[in-house]
Design an enzyme around this catalytic site. Structure first.
Site, PDB file in Angstrom:
ATOM      1  N   TYR A  10       3.980  -7.169   8.702  1.00 62.85           N
ATOM      2  CA  TYR A  10       5.038  -6.897   9.266  1.00 62.85           C
ATOM      3  C   TYR A  10       5.493  -7.812  10.468  1.00 62.85           C
ATOM      4  O   TYR A  10       6.042  -7.342  11.620  1.00 62.85           O
ATOM      5  CB  TYR A  10       5.032  -5.275   9.718  1.00 62.85           C
ATOM      6  N   LYS A  53      -7.952  -6.997   0.872  1.00 67.55           N
ATOM      7  CA  LYS A  53      -7.829  -7.146  -0.382  1.00 67.55           C
ATOM      8  C   LYS A  53      -8.216  -8.528  -0.636  1.00 67.55           C
ATOM      9  O   LYS A  53      -7.594  -9.601  -1.113  1.00 67.55           O
ATOM     10  CB  LYS A  53      -6.543  -7.209  -0.977  1.00 67.55           C
ATOM     11  N   ASP A 100      -6.713  -1.044  -3.452  1.00 64.77           N
ATOM     12  CA  ASP A 100      -6.744  -0.306  -4.722  1.00 64.77           C
ATOM     13  C   ASP A 100      -7.656   0.783  -4.819  1.00 64.77           C
ATOM     14  O   ASP A 100      -7.609   1.937  -5.175  1.00 64.77           O
ATOM     15  CB  ASP A 100      -6.598  -1.222  -5.783  1.00 64.77           C
ATOM     16  N   ASP A 117       0.010   1.310   6.148  1.00 64.11           N
ATOM     17  CA  ASP A 117       1.268   2.188   6.186  1.00 64.11           C
ATOM     18  C   ASP A 117       1.289   2.594   4.651  1.00 64.11           C
ATOM     19  O   ASP A 117       1.729   3.813   4.594  1.00 64.11           O
ATOM     20  CB  ASP A 117       2.553   0.868   6.160  1.00 64.11           C
ATOM     21  N   ASP A 136       0.974   7.126   3.931  1.00 62.70           N
ATOM     22  CA  ASP A 136       1.841   7.893   3.318  1.00 62.70           C
ATOM     23  C   ASP A 136       0.987   8.732   2.087  1.00 62.70           C
ATOM     24  O   ASP A 136       1.318   9.834   1.806  1.00 62.70           O
ATOM     25  CB  ASP A 136       2.824   7.167   2.519  1.00 62.70           C
TER      26      ASP A 136
END
Length: 348
Positions: free
Chosen positions: A135, A185, A218, A242, A246
């Site tokens: 970001y 990742k 993942d 982020d 959630d």
């Protein structure tokens, strides 16, 4: 009597509703524990943008610098202002200007709340890097509107940024149950995420009392659903954190229970506290928004300010209220009813 200067930014939609509820609880806590909160409200929002062309005044950051903490209700109203405008015009500039590099989000079930999982005895602290990474805003678009249009978005990972968020995570793990999971990742992103993994291993040598795991994003998403009780502190990049938080909100019963803090660990600037949920303009002003996430965020604010006893009491009051079934189901209780129940428990 200690006194704290608090900047209130209710924002849009139900941000106004939950901020009002939170202020009531904070005032009750201040009275009970003998400190004073001097609140200054700023109406910076999407409505402000429509009137002024900006999400906050040009001197907004300097104005906020004088405060001990910032409480934000919720910002966003995509029907009238694009999310890319509201986000980059208010929330992200505040996080970056005050080096609020640690975004902290606790995930556990409150008493009386039924989550979607079989597991219910989990207590996860997710720490998200908050000022760079995916970001960072580095990139651009060329040949817009043509068949040759190109959009480039570049992630930026600095050693300073990666090391400080991981170190913050190690310290939190040391103070909790002694287990940290670093999420990347690196099997696919062979530069930025491999770099993150390397820094994790370097710092792990300084924290022999903390057990360290490294997991791909993942696999972590699956782990949070299948075995959340095995997790303690999670540290992840801006984007991965982020997304995972959630998911964390979902397994703890929904966004109405998801609190967060944007921390400037060295106190060189104010930290900011906000519920994770959005502004939900369609239900604003109807006395049906759940204020628990906002009030929990305020408890985190009190703890950051050094009022640990008051912070603990506010969280205990939330737990006592939800244990009685108040605020545990969307729409069952009015905002005012939930607020009053928490205040009543706090004043016992």
């Amino acid at each position: 009597m200690k006194s704290y200067q608090i900047a209130l930014i209710p924002g849009d939609g139900i941000g106004v509703d939950v901020t009002d509820a939170t202020v009531q609880v904070l005032e009750a806590a201040a009275q009970k524990f003998g400190f004073q909160l001097n609140n200054t409200e700023f109406t910076w929002s999407c409505e402000w943008y429509l009137k002024h062309g900006t999400m906050m005044p040009k001197d907004g950051i300097e104005t906020l610098r004088a405060f001990d903490a910032i409480f934000l209700g919720a910002v966003g109203w995509p029907e009238i202002v694009a999310d890319s405008v509201s986000l980059h015009g208010l929330l992200l500039p505040i996080r970056k200007a005050f080096t609020q590099y640690a975004n902290i989000r606790p995930h556990r079930l409150l008493p009386g709340v039924q989550g979607p999982l079989v597991a219910d005895a989990f207590d996860i602290l997710c720490i998200r890097e908050n000022t760079e990474g995916e970001y960072s805003g580095a990139g651009g678009r060329v040949h817009q509107g043509t068949a040759d249009e190109v959009a480039v978005e570049t992630s930026v990972f600095t050693r300073t940024g990666v090391e400080r968020i991981l170190r913050y995570g190690f310290e939190q793990a040391r103070a909790r149950r002694g287990h940290l999971t670093s999420v990347t990742k690196s099997n696919a992103q062979k530069y930025s995420m491999v770099f993150w993994d390397e820094v994790t291993r370097e710092l792990a040598a300084e924290y022999p009392d903390v057990t360290v795991s490294q997991m791909h994003i993942d696999a972590m998403a699956a782990k949070m659903v299948m075995a959340p009780q095995d997790l303690d502190v999670i540290v992840a990049s801006n984007l991965f954190g982020d997304i995972l938080t959630d998911l964390g909100a979902a397994i703890q019963g929904g966004l109405g229970f998801a609190a967060s803090a944007n921390i400037c660990p060295d106190h060189s600037g104010p930290s900011m506290f906000e519920p994770v949920h959005g502004s939900a303009p369609d239900i604003a002003g109807q006395d049906i928004a759940n204020p628990i996430a906002a009030i929990w965020s305020a408890a985190m604010m009190l703890d950051h300010l050094g009022e640990a006893e008051a912070a603990s009491a506010v969280l205990s009051a939330i737990e006592a209220a939800t244990a009685k079934g108040i605020g545990t189901h969307p729409g069952k209780h009015a905002t005012a009813v939930i607020t009053a129940a928490i205040i009543a428990e706090l004043e016992l």
